[in-house]
Design a protein around this motif. Structure first.
Motif, PDB file in Angstrom:
ATOM      1  N   ALA A 272      -7.616 -15.882   6.964  1.00  0.00           N
ATOM      2  CA  ALA A 272      -6.280 -16.549   7.929  1.00  0.00           C
ATOM      3  C   ALA A 272      -6.043 -15.722   9.082  1.00  0.00           C
ATOM      4  CB  ALA A 272      -5.040 -16.253   6.586  1.00  0.00           C
ATOM      5  N   SER A 273      -5.349 -16.277   9.819  1.00  0.00           N
ATOM      6  CA  SER A 273      -5.059 -15.702  11.085  1.00  0.00           C
ATOM      7  C   SER A 273      -4.228 -14.387  10.841  1.00  0.00           C
ATOM      8  CB  SER A 273      -4.134 -16.637  11.989  1.00  0.00           C
ATOM      9  OG  SER A 273      -3.900 -16.231  13.406  1.00  0.00           O
ATOM     10  N   HIS A 274      -4.069 -13.539  11.867  1.00  0.00           N
ATOM     11  CA  HIS A 274      -3.731 -12.302  11.848  1.00  0.00           C
ATOM     12  C   HIS A 274      -3.852 -11.431  10.558  1.00  0.00           C
ATOM     13  CE1 HIS A 274      -1.663 -14.355  15.059  1.00  0.00           C
ATOM     14  NE2 HIS A 274      -1.309 -13.334  15.506  1.00  0.00           N
ATOM     15  N   THR A 275      -5.195 -11.519  10.273  1.00  0.00           N
ATOM     16  CA  THR A 275      -5.630 -10.526   9.042  1.00  0.00           C
ATOM     17  C   THR A 275      -6.664  -9.574   9.515  1.00  0.00           C
ATOM     18  OG1 THR A 275      -7.298 -12.457   8.314  1.00  0.00           O
ATOM     19  CG2 THR A 275      -5.203 -12.389   7.431  1.00  0.00           C
ATOM     20  N   ILE A 276      -7.089  -8.545   8.833  1.00  0.00           N
ATOM     21  CA  ILE A 276      -7.844  -7.604   9.077  1.00  0.00           C
ATOM     22  C   ILE A 276      -8.716  -7.552   7.603  1.00  0.00           C
ATOM     23  CG2 ILE A 276      -6.539  -5.712   8.373  1.00  0.00           C
ATOM     24  CD1 ILE A 276      -7.941  -4.078  10.944  1.00  0.00           C
ATOM     25  N   SER A 277     -10.319  -7.420   7.835  1.00  0.00           N
ATOM     26  CA  SER A 277     -11.082  -7.384   6.875  1.00  0.00           C
ATOM     27  C   SER A 277     -12.098  -6.306   7.276  1.00  0.00           C
ATOM     28  CB  SER A 277     -11.859  -8.702   6.660  1.00  0.00           C
ATOM     29  OG  SER A 277     -11.019  -9.961   6.887  1.00  0.00           O
ATOM     30  N   TYR A 278     -12.515  -5.628   6.052  1.00  0.00           N
ATOM     31  CA  TYR A 278     -13.445  -4.400   5.913  1.00  0.00           C
ATOM     32  C   TYR A 278     -14.880  -5.293   5.812  1.00  0.00           C
ATOM     33  CZ  TYR A 278     -16.269  -0.864   4.129  1.00  0.00           C
ATOM     34  OH  TYR A 278     -17.517  -0.074   3.612  1.00  0.00           O
ATOM     35  N   GLY A 279     -15.901  -4.464   6.526  1.00  0.00           N
ATOM     36  CA  GLY A 279     -17.218  -5.183   6.179  1.00  0.00           C
ATOM     37  C   GLY A 279     -18.292  -4.280   7.125  1.00  0.00           C
ATOM     38  N   PHE A 280     -19.583  -4.753   7.190  1.00  0.00           N
ATOM     39  CA  PHE A 280     -20.476  -4.322   8.122  1.00  0.00           C
ATOM     40  C   PHE A 280     -20.957  -5.233   9.188  1.00  0.00           C
ATOM     41  CE2 PHE A 280     -20.530  -2.157   4.137  1.00  0.00           C
ATOM     42  CZ  PHE A 280     -20.452  -0.740   4.602  1.00  0.00           C
ATOM     43  N   ILE A 281     -21.386  -4.716  10.452  1.00  0.00           N
ATOM     44  CA  ILE A 281     -21.893  -5.469  11.498  1.00  0.00           C
ATOM     45  C   ILE A 281     -23.500  -5.448  11.230  1.00  0.00           C
ATOM     46  CG2 ILE A 281     -22.579  -5.494  14.088  1.00  0.00           C
ATOM     47  CD1 ILE A 281     -19.678  -6.248  13.682  1.00  0.00           C
ATOM     48  N   ILE A 282     -24.038  -6.532  11.140  1.00  0.00           N
ATOM     49  CA  ILE A 282     -25.605  -6.653  10.854  1.00  0.00           C
ATOM     50  C   ILE A 282     -26.272  -7.240  11.943  1.00  0.00           C
ATOM     51  CG2 ILE A 282     -27.012  -7.758   9.302  1.00  0.00           C
ATOM     52  CD1 ILE A 282     -24.956  -7.747   7.051  1.00  0.00           C
ATOM     53  N   ASP A 283     -27.368  -6.552  12.510  1.00  0.00           N
ATOM     54  CA  ASP A 283     -28.123  -7.106  13.378  1.00  0.00           C
ATOM     55  C   ASP A 283     -28.846  -8.337  12.860  1.00  0.00           C
ATOM     56  OD1 ASP A 283     -30.459  -7.801  15.020  1.00  0.00           O
ATOM     57  OD2 ASP A 283     -30.517  -5.627  15.904  1.00  0.00           O
ATOM     58  N   PRO A 284     -28.697  -9.581  13.436  1.00  0.00           N
ATOM     59  CA  PRO A 284     -29.081 -10.914  12.831  1.00  0.00           C
ATOM     60  C   PRO A 284     -30.740 -10.923  13.108  1.00  0.00           C
ATOM     61  CG  PRO A 284     -28.146 -11.210  15.080  1.00  0.00           C
ATOM     62  CD  PRO A 284     -27.729  -9.948  14.797  1.00  0.00           C
ATOM     63  N   ILE A 285     -31.287  -9.979  13.761  1.00  0.00           N
ATOM     64  CA  ILE A 285     -32.982 -10.064  13.822  1.00  0.00           C
ATOM     65  C   ILE A 285     -33.249  -9.129  12.781  1.00  0.00           C
ATOM     66  CG2 ILE A 285     -34.720  -9.865  15.469  1.00  0.00           C
ATOM     67  CD1 ILE A 285     -32.827 -10.871  17.731  1.00  0.00           C
ATOM     68  N   THR A 286     -32.929  -7.989  13.049  1.00  0.00           N
ATOM     69  CA  THR A 286     -33.480  -6.965  12.124  1.00  0.00           C
ATOM     70  C   THR A 286     -32.985  -7.072  10.499  1.00  0.00           C
ATOM     71  OG1 THR A 286     -31.924  -5.363  12.671  1.00  0.00           O
ATOM     72  CG2 THR A 286     -34.060  -5.413  14.010  1.00  0.00           C
ATOM     73  N   LYS A 287     -31.730  -7.593  10.553  1.00  0.00           N
ATOM     74  CA  LYS A 287     -31.069  -7.653   9.293  1.00  0.00           C
ATOM     75  C   LYS A 287     -30.539  -6.148   8.858  1.00  0.00           C
ATOM     76  CE  LYS A 287     -31.905 -11.947   9.006  1.00  0.00           C
ATOM     77  NZ  LYS A 287     -30.915 -12.830   9.269  1.00  0.00           N
ATOM     78  N   GLU A 288     -30.722  -5.152   9.977  1.00  0.00           N
ATOM     79  CA  GLU A 288     -30.120  -3.692   9.422  1.00  0.00           C
ATOM     80  C   GLU A 288     -28.748  -3.782   9.589  1.00  0.00           C
ATOM     81  OE1 GLU A 288     -32.208  -1.270  12.190  1.00  0.00           O
ATOM     82  OE2 GLU A 288     -34.018  -1.076  10.920  1.00  0.00           O
ATOM     83  N   GLU A 289     -27.887  -2.702   8.773  1.00  0.00           N
ATOM     84  CA  GLU A 289     -26.576  -2.528   8.981  1.00  0.00           C
ATOM     85  C   GLU A 289     -26.346  -1.648  10.216  1.00  0.00           C
ATOM     86  OE1 GLU A 289     -25.248  -1.351   5.192  1.00  0.00           O
ATOM     87  OE2 GLU A 289     -24.881  -3.239   4.438  1.00  0.00           O
ATOM     88  N   VAL A 290     -25.483  -2.059  11.169  1.00  0.00           N
ATOM     89  CA  VAL A 290     -25.408  -1.426  12.453  1.00  0.00           C
ATOM     90  C   VAL A 290     -24.155  -0.478  12.476  1.00  0.00           C
ATOM     91  CG1 VAL A 290     -24.817  -1.641  14.841  1.00  0.00           C
ATOM     92  CG2 VAL A 290     -26.252  -3.060  13.848  1.00  0.00           C
ATOM     93  N   ASP A 291     -23.069  -0.753  11.697  1.00  0.00           N
ATOM     94  CA  ASP A 291     -21.992  -0.065  11.540  1.00  0.00           C
ATOM     95  C   ASP A 291     -20.897  -0.481  10.554  1.00  0.00           C
ATOM     96  OD1 ASP A 291     -20.315   1.988  12.053  1.00  0.00           O
ATOM     97  OD2 ASP A 291     -19.302   1.442  13.741  1.00  0.00           O
TER      98      ASP A 291
END
Length: 442
Positions: free
Chosen positions: A44-63
């Protein structure tokens, strides 16, 4: 360009706890979704979610990140916006920005987020300028002026003036189309001229307050003048509370102007310590003296420093004559050696309170305008002056009983000038220059 999705780092380019990468545009949510471990398309709009940034090529978690999602049109730019809150190291922040760009976002130009807010009608041009003023504010006064601007105070100030001009133009056009209803002379004398004169009076009031606001915002240009070795540099150092100017017993030590800024309880002084003014054969010193005279001409306040331990001589009289047409304060330095009637200080000992009291006496009343709607920069003031000039020409034309369609041209020019202040009539080159002063992420 409005079709592109733009991205930039919105926080300072330094290592810190948190950094924010902002994206705006139709593809902002999809681009962020392709880089995260969570489904942002269903958030939904104006919401904040927790997760990870993932490099789409290497599939590694970036941060590890928190991602805020804002759906158009209820956003700053009136477009979809995503803000990625990551850890604040410069490397990792740039890494995430690079991933956003690789997925199709374009690096935002300086001020482009705010420019989009303006172009979509979210804010007017004065509000855009106020946003940058808030970022650049270095005093409480500047921050308060910026806050008023962000809330749309300039538009509220101008709307009644614009409405008056529209009414005048409408009266003229009705007379041109239906001349049988109103006698031209009667219309001019009973309706148009009184309205124009009241309008002009309001413009003068606005310009007077704008000048006070500019003085508070930019600082009062203050030249410290005096003969060599009377204590000008000591006074500058005492005001700044630092040793910025070299102080010696040798006359003519200051050969060029030395500058500094101080904040005095809501007032800002832009101080200029000038070279001592005297007759001299020294070529370098002569150049410094010429610059000093120019600084006096440009100053809004001149502080004339006299050596209180000596009698006033012909050179002192010349200095007083240079300052007589300017707002000026005469101070007797070296009060520890001899007292005089008037403002006495001892710059070397830092005893300058009588001078500070006089400065506040002269300028504190200008602070009253801070709580009122104000024009806040040269662009706005110059457009207001242009509007005033056009209305003066309209009044002159009416007094000369010229044709009303010619009067209407001048009133229309005044109307256009005020609309340009708000950006409702604008040129692309003006917008380019204005928004180039912003940071990339704003």
């Amino acid at each position: 360009m409005l079709q592109d999705t733009i991205a930039a780092i919105s926080t300072a380019a330094v290592d810190g706890a948190i950094s924010i990468i902002r994206m705006s545009g139709n593809d902002a949510i999809d681009i962020a979704d392709r880089l995260t471990s969570i489904d942002l398309t269903k958030k939904a709009s104006h919401t904040i979610s927790y997760g990870f940034i993932i490099d789409p090529i290497t599939k590694e978690e970036v941060d590890e990140v928190l991602i805020s999602v804002f759906h158009a049109p209820k956003t700053f730019t009136c477009e979809d916006i995503v803000e990625i809150n990551c850890h604040g190291g410069r490397f990792i922040t740039k890494k995430i920005l690079q991933l956003c760009l690789a997925q199709g976002a374009r690096l935002a130009e300086a001020g482009e987020f705010t420019r989009r807010a303006f172009l979509h009608g979210r804010i007017d041009l004065t509000q855009a300028e106020a946003i940058n003023d808030m970022i650049m504010a270095d005093t409480n006064v500047n921050a308060r002026l910026a806050m008023h601007g962000i809330k749309g105070s300039v538009k509220a100030l101008l709307d009644p003036l614009i409405s008056t001009m529209l009414d005048m133009i409408a009266n003229i056009e009705v007379n041109i189309d239906y001349p049988e209803y109103d006698d031209v002379e009667q219309l001019t004398n009973e309706k148009l001229l009184p309205k124009a004169q009241v309008w002009l009076k309001k413009i003068d009031e606005i310009l007077d307050k704008a000048n006070s606001g500019q003085m508070l915002k930019e600082g009062i240009k203050t030249a410290i003048i005096g003969k060599p070795n009377v204590g000008k540099s000591s006074l500058l150092n005492a005001l700044l509370e630092e040793d910025k100017a070299i102080v010696t017993d040798i006359a003519g030590t200051t050969r060029d102007i030395v500058e500094g800024r101080i904040h005095l309880s809501g007032l800002t002084l832009h101080l200029i310590d000038t070279a001592g003014i005297r007759e001299t054969e020294d070529v370098v010193e002569q150049i410094g003296i010429q610059r000093s005279i120019k600084a006096i001409e440009e100053a809004q306040l001149v502080i004339v420093v006299l050596d209180g331990s000596r009698e006033i001589d012909a050179e002192d009289e010349k200095l007083l004559a240079l300052a007589k047409d300017k707002t000026h304060i005469v101070v007797y330095n070296k009060s520890d050696l001899k007292q005089h009637e008037g403002i006495c200080i001892s710059a070397a000992k830092g005893e300058i309170q009588p001078l500070l009291d006089k400065i506040h006496e002269l300028y504190d009343h200008h602070q009253l305008v801070v709580e009122e709607p104000l024009l806040t920069n040269e662009r706005q003031i110059s457009q207001m002056l242009k509007a005033k000039q056009s209305m003066l020409q309209a009044i002159q034309a009416m007094n000369m009983q010229m044709a009303l369609d010619l009067v209407a041209i001048d009133i229309q020019d005044a109307y256009t000038a005020l609309k340009e202040i708000l950006g409702e009539v604008h040129r692309e080159d003006l917008l380019d220059a204005l928004f180039s002063n912003f940071c990339l992420g704003k």
